[in-house]
Design an enzyme around this catalytic site. Structure first.
Site, PDB file in Angstrom:
ATOM      1  N   ILE A  87      55.646  53.656  31.633  1.00 14.36           N
ATOM      2  CA  ILE A  87      54.964  53.222  30.408  1.00 14.36           C
ATOM      3  C   ILE A  87      54.634  51.736  30.439  1.00 14.36           C
ATOM      4  CG2 ILE A  87      55.124  53.084  27.882  1.00 14.36           C
ATOM      5  CD1 ILE A  87      54.870  55.949  28.943  1.00 14.36           C
ATOM      6  N   CYS A 125      54.219  40.040  26.350  1.00 10.81           N
ATOM      7  CA  CYS A 125      55.644  39.773  26.109  1.00 10.81           C
ATOM      8  C   CYS A 125      56.348  40.059  27.438  1.00 10.81           C
ATOM      9  CB  CYS A 125      56.164  40.668  24.991  1.00 10.81           C
ATOM     10  SG  CYS A 125      56.275  42.378  25.464  1.00 10.81           S
ATOM     11  N   ARG A 130      54.783  41.916  18.494  1.00 14.63           N
ATOM     12  CA  ARG A 130      53.577  42.686  18.816  1.00 14.63           C
ATOM     13  C   ARG A 130      53.211  43.644  17.690  1.00 14.63           C
ATOM     14  NH1 ARG A 130      49.991  44.818  22.472  1.00 14.63           N
ATOM     15  NH2 ARG A 130      49.551  46.993  22.084  1.00 14.63           N
ATOM     16  N   ARG A 187      66.703  41.626  17.022  1.00 11.87           N
ATOM     17  CA  ARG A 187      65.389  42.156  16.623  1.00 11.87           C
ATOM     18  C   ARG A 187      65.492  43.645  16.334  1.00 11.87           C
ATOM     19  NH1 ARG A 187      60.475  40.844  20.331  1.00 11.87           N
ATOM     20  NH2 ARG A 187      59.650  42.125  18.659  1.00 11.87           N
ATOM     21  N   ARG A 214      50.398  44.200  27.519  1.00  6.09           N
ATOM     22  CA  ARG A 214      50.261  44.876  26.219  1.00  6.09           C
ATOM     23  C   ARG A 214      48.915  44.572  25.549  1.00  6.09           C
ATOM     24  NH1 ARG A 214      56.021  45.060  23.377  1.00  6.09           N
ATOM     25  NH2 ARG A 214      55.152  47.003  22.585  1.00  6.09           N
ATOM     26  N   PRO A 215      47.815  44.965  26.193  1.00  3.35           N
ATOM     27  CA  PRO A 215      46.485  44.762  25.601  1.00  3.35           C
ATOM     28  C   PRO A 215      46.279  45.628  24.358  1.00  3.35           C
ATOM     29  CG  PRO A 215      46.347  46.140  27.545  1.00  3.35           C
ATOM     30  CD  PRO A 215      47.768  45.680  27.468  1.00  3.35           C
ATOM     31  N   MET A 216      45.102  45.450  23.717  1.00  9.98           N
ATOM     32  CA  MET A 216      44.802  46.245  22.506  1.00  9.98           C
ATOM     33  C   MET A 216      43.480  46.991  22.642  1.00  9.98           C
ATOM     34  SD  MET A 216      46.056  44.100  19.184  1.00  9.98           S
ATOM     35  CE  MET A 216      45.309  45.336  18.142  1.00  9.98           C
ATOM     36  N   ASP A 217      43.042  47.231  23.867  1.00  8.78           N
ATOM     37  CA  ASP A 217      41.724  47.856  24.070  1.00  8.78           C
ATOM     38  C   ASP A 217      41.615  49.224  23.411  1.00  8.78           C
ATOM     39  OD1 ASP A 217      43.649  48.374  26.316  1.00  8.78           O
ATOM     40  OD2 ASP A 217      42.124  49.865  26.822  1.00  8.78           O
ATOM     41  N   LYS A 241      63.665  51.076  13.361  1.00 13.43           N
ATOM     42  CA  LYS A 241      62.856  49.838  13.399  1.00 13.43           C
ATOM     43  C   LYS A 241      61.379  50.187  13.589  1.00 13.43           C
ATOM     44  CE  LYS A 241      62.476  47.504  17.408  1.00 13.43           C
ATOM     45  NZ  LYS A 241      61.105  47.245  17.887  1.00 13.43           N
ATOM     46  N   ASN A 242      61.100  51.049  14.574  1.00 15.99           N
ATOM     47  CA  ASN A 242      59.698  51.293  14.921  1.00 15.99           C
ATOM     48  C   ASN A 242      58.974  52.184  13.928  1.00 15.99           C
ATOM     49  OD1 ASN A 242      60.041  49.611  17.030  1.00 15.99           O
ATOM     50  ND2 ASN A 242      60.168  51.198  18.593  1.00 15.99           N
ATOM     51  N   ASP A 279      62.091  53.280  25.802  1.00 13.16           N
ATOM     52  CA  ASP A 279      63.004  52.383  25.070  1.00 13.16           C
ATOM     53  C   ASP A 279      64.468  52.697  25.325  1.00 13.16           C
ATOM     54  OD1 ASP A 279      60.912  52.064  22.091  1.00 13.16           O
ATOM     55  OD2 ASP A 279      60.770  51.210  24.102  1.00 13.16           O
TER      56      ASP A 279
HETATM   57  C1  EPZ Z   1      55.572  51.125  20.602  1.00 15.54           C
HETATM   58  O1  EPZ Z   1      54.902  50.002  21.145  1.00 15.54           O
HETATM   59  C2  EPZ Z   1      57.005  50.667  20.335  1.00 15.54           C
HETATM   60  N1  EPZ Z   1      56.994  49.550  19.379  1.00 15.54           N
HETATM   61  C3  EPZ Z   1      57.652  50.222  21.647  1.00 15.54           C
HETATM   62  O2  EPZ Z   1      59.004  49.890  21.360  1.00 15.54           O
HETATM   63  C4  EPZ Z   1      57.631  51.406  22.608  1.00 15.54           C
HETATM   64  O3  EPZ Z   1      58.176  51.007  23.849  1.00 15.54           O
HETATM   65  C5  EPZ Z   1      56.189  51.882  22.819  1.00 15.54           C
HETATM   66  O4  EPZ Z   1      55.604  52.222  21.541  1.00 15.54           O
HETATM   67  C6  EPZ Z   1      56.095  53.099  23.717  1.00 15.54           C
HETATM   68  O5  EPZ Z   1      56.847  54.144  23.181  1.00 15.54           O
HETATM   69  C7  EPZ Z   1      56.828  49.825  18.072  1.00 15.54           C
HETATM   70  O6  EPZ Z   1      56.676  50.960  17.665  1.00 15.54           O
HETATM   71  C8  EPZ Z   1      56.846  48.642  17.148  1.00 15.54           C
HETATM   72  P1  EPZ Z   1      51.935  51.721  23.197  1.00 15.54           P
HETATM   73  P2  EPZ Z   1      53.282  50.043  21.339  1.00 15.54           P
HETATM   74  O7  EPZ Z   1      50.706  51.254  22.505  1.00 15.54           O
HETATM   75  O8  EPZ Z   1      52.669  50.773  20.223  1.00 15.54           O
HETATM   76  C9  EPZ Z   1      49.469  50.236  26.958  1.00 15.54           C
HETATM   77  C10 EPZ Z   1      60.950  48.558  21.371  1.00 15.54           C
HETATM   78  O9  EPZ Z   1      61.720  48.231  22.285  1.00 15.54           O
HETATM   79  N2  EPZ Z   1      48.389  49.981  25.990  1.00 15.54           N
HETATM   80  O10 EPZ Z   1      52.295  53.172  23.164  1.00 15.54           O
HETATM   81  O11 EPZ Z   1      52.836  48.658  21.615  1.00 15.54           O
HETATM   82  C11 EPZ Z   1      50.624  49.259  26.786  1.00 15.54           C
HETATM   83  O12 EPZ Z   1      50.352  48.041  27.474  1.00 15.54           O
HETATM   84  C12 EPZ Z   1      59.444  48.537  21.596  1.00 15.54           C
HETATM   85  O13 EPZ Z   1      61.306  48.943  20.235  1.00 15.54           O
HETATM   86  C13 EPZ Z   1      47.133  49.602  26.452  1.00 15.54           C
HETATM   87  O14 EPZ Z   1      46.914  49.483  27.655  1.00 15.54           O
HETATM   88  O15 EPZ Z   1      53.190  50.909  22.674  1.00 15.54           O
HETATM   89  C14 EPZ Z   1      51.790  50.003  27.370  1.00 15.54           C
HETATM   90  O16 EPZ Z   1      51.788  49.842  28.783  1.00 15.54           O
HETATM   91  C15 EPZ Z   1      59.077  48.010  22.975  1.00 15.54           C
HETATM   92  N3  EPZ Z   1      46.138  49.338  25.550  1.00 15.54           N
HETATM   93  C16 EPZ Z   1      51.479  51.467  27.013  1.00 15.54           C
HETATM   94  O17 EPZ Z   1      50.075  51.502  26.708  1.00 15.54           O
HETATM   95  C17 EPZ Z   1      46.350  49.454  24.193  1.00 15.54           C
HETATM   96  O18 EPZ Z   1      45.397  49.233  23.408  1.00 15.54           O
HETATM   97  C18 EPZ Z   1      52.265  51.964  25.792  1.00 15.54           C
HETATM   98  O19 EPZ Z   1      51.872  51.170  24.705  1.00 15.54           O
HETATM   99  C19 EPZ Z   1      47.640  49.832  23.738  1.00 15.54           C
HETATM  100  C20 EPZ Z   1      48.638  50.107  24.645  1.00 15.54           C
END
Ligand code: EPZ
Length: 423
Positions: free
Chosen positions: A330, A118, A94, A400, A123-126, A22-23, A308
């Site tokens: 995480i 969620c 997301r 999902r 889950r910010p995007m900074d 999926k991811n 995950d």
């Molecule tokens: C991906 O999410 C996966 N989703 C998630 O899987 C997975 O848990 C995650 O990576 C970590 O491995 C997809 O690939 C679609 P991150 P992503 O950016 O990219 C923080 C599932 O169950 N962060 O690595 O959103 C964030 O809040 C899903 O399949 C910021 O602070 O994960 C989190 O605490 C759930 N600012 C941590 O980093 C940002 O700009 C990891 O987020 C981005 C992230």
């Protein structure tokens, strides 16, 4: 709303075919925006998240036809002119934020709704925003949308990520393929889904090195061509179903499962006395002795223990011989499965990001509530080993990320069925 009903039914035996990841697929699909030629994905998983991404890309002007019962996605975005990703679609998933980099690279501007938080965290995007700004994008948050523009297109840059964000790494790698000059992304995420995305982009003519390490270098090119790419096997589905014989007993072979995608997870299984054997077709899993051993788990970025698989591992450790401590590093709120497991007789004490699990001989079936994707499947795993009947409500979460879970587990001997309210 559908629910899943499980009767604890003893040891499992047989084969489970692993679907495409999926991811990986959710990152590969937006790559169609980077080329005017067709991009075809094979081995795509049949999941509601994939249908959501399809709807989003079609709203941006991409044409997507699904073949072979949804396993093949033939995409073309030669006519994709819309650069606005609408809140109504983005709020559902997301991963919709993965169109930001490709839209900026293709059109020089993008308007993408912030996905919002969620169940598992804010889950910010900074990290995405800071990195794209270093490539020359101007990004402003207005009315819940990110308004991103570039004057003269994106430029290559040296970008150290403050955290190895998976999504930010994917957005930047895609954006950098068409930027002017070279981008060096350091502290990049190393997940197998990123390696799969880079392999696809390379097939499209991108010049990228270092995928799977913490430094990825992308040399921008003028245009990308089309390609056909097989989606990599889903390591999280693999890990999830490896825990089925671990918790219920018996022996199951995961067809298509690959041990090299599972990093520290397999080491943890070995530590709690689960045998994993590589076979020609995938991986065979069974308990070494009668009961699993307790182990401590800390979730980390790849190749550490995957967040995950934390909920699923907690379900197993609820029946282990001893006390296990799980630390979730995480996400800030990823223990919502704990209260539901406690309803089944588990002994779990949650303090912030640390859950202490004292194993019990047997869980007991109960009505429980799915709260997020991975929590829902952890409840199914617990139900396989529980005495009596468990009813898991709100299984839309499950659909999902897991393709036909009741068929796959039913085929190896689980007593599991899906019940619709209108049944
Ligand atoms: C991906 O999410 C996966 N989703 C998630 O899987 C997975 O848990 C995650 O990576 C970590 O491995 C997809 O690939 C679609 P991150 P992503 O950016 O990219 C923080 C599932 O169950 N962060 O690595 O959103 C964030 O809040 C899903 O399949 C910021 O602070 O994960 C989190 O605490 C759930 N600012 C941590 O980093 C940002 O700009 C990891 O987020 C981005 C992230």
């Amino acid at each position: 709303m559908d629910r899943i009903v499980v009767q604890g039914n003893g040891p499992l035996s047989g084969e489970i075919a692993i679907s495409g990841a999926k991811n990986a697929c959710l990152a590969l699909m937006p790559a169609t925006l980077l080329s005017e030629e067709p991009l075809t994905l094979t081995n795509a998983p049949r999941l509601s998240d994939i249908r959501t991404m399809t709807t989003l890309l079609e709203s941006l002007g991409a044409e997507i036809s699904t073949m072979q019962d949804g396993k093949v996605l033939a995409m073309s975005s030669h006519a994709a002119e819309n650069h606005v990703a609408d809140y109504d679609i983005v709020r559902k998933m997301r991963a919709s934020n993965l169109v930001l980099g490709p839209l900026l690279a293709r059109h020089g501007h993008a308007v993408v709704s912030l996905p919002g938080g969620c169940a598992i965290g804010a889950r910010p995007m900074d990290i995405h925003i800071d990195a794209l700004e270093q490539m020359g994008a101007e990004i402003e948050l207005r009315d819940g949308y990110l308004h991103a523009t570039t004057k003269g297109g994106l430029k290559g840059a040296e970008i150290p990520l403050r955290f190895a964000s998976v999504g930010a790494t994917e957005n930047i790698v895609m954006a950098a393929t068409l930027a002017k000059g070279t981008t060096v992304l350091s502290n990049a995420a190393r997940e197998p889904e990123i390696v799969d995305l880079v392999e696809c982009l390379r097939r499209m003519g991108a010049q990228i090195e270092g995928e799977g390490t913490d430094t990825i270098t992308i040399q921008g090119v003028d245009r990308l061509s089309g390609a056909t790419h097989p989606v990599v096997a889903d390591r999280i589905e693999t890990g999830t179903f490896m825990l089925a014989p671990a918790i219920a007993g018996g022996e199951v072979e995961l067809i298509g499962g690959r041990i090299n995608l599972l990093g520290a997870f397999c080491e943890k299984l070995d530590a709690c006395e689960i045998d994993v054997t590589e076979t020609e077709k995938g991986l065979r899993v069974k308990r070494r002795n009668g009961r699993v051993g307790a182990v401590d788990v800390v979730t980390e970025i790849f190749p550490g223990f995957p967040t995950d698989l934390q909920a699923q591992m907690m379900a197993l450790l609820c029946t282990a011989d001893g006390v296990s401590v799980l630390e979730e590093k995480i996400f800030e709120n990823r223990f919502m499965h704990a209260p539901e497991l406690i309803r089944m007789g588990a002994q779990i004490d949650v303090q912030g990001g640390i859950a202490t699990v004292t194993g019990v001989e047997r869980l007991r079936g109960a009505p429980v509530m799915a709260t997020d994707l991975r929590a829902s499947v952890s409840l199914i795993l617990a139900a396989l080993a529980a005495e009596g009947e468990t009813v898991i409500n709100r299984v839309y979460h499950l659909d999902r990320g897991y393709e036909r879970v009741e068929e796959k587990l039913g085929a190896v001997g689980a007593k599991i069925e899906r019940v619709s309210d209108n049944d």
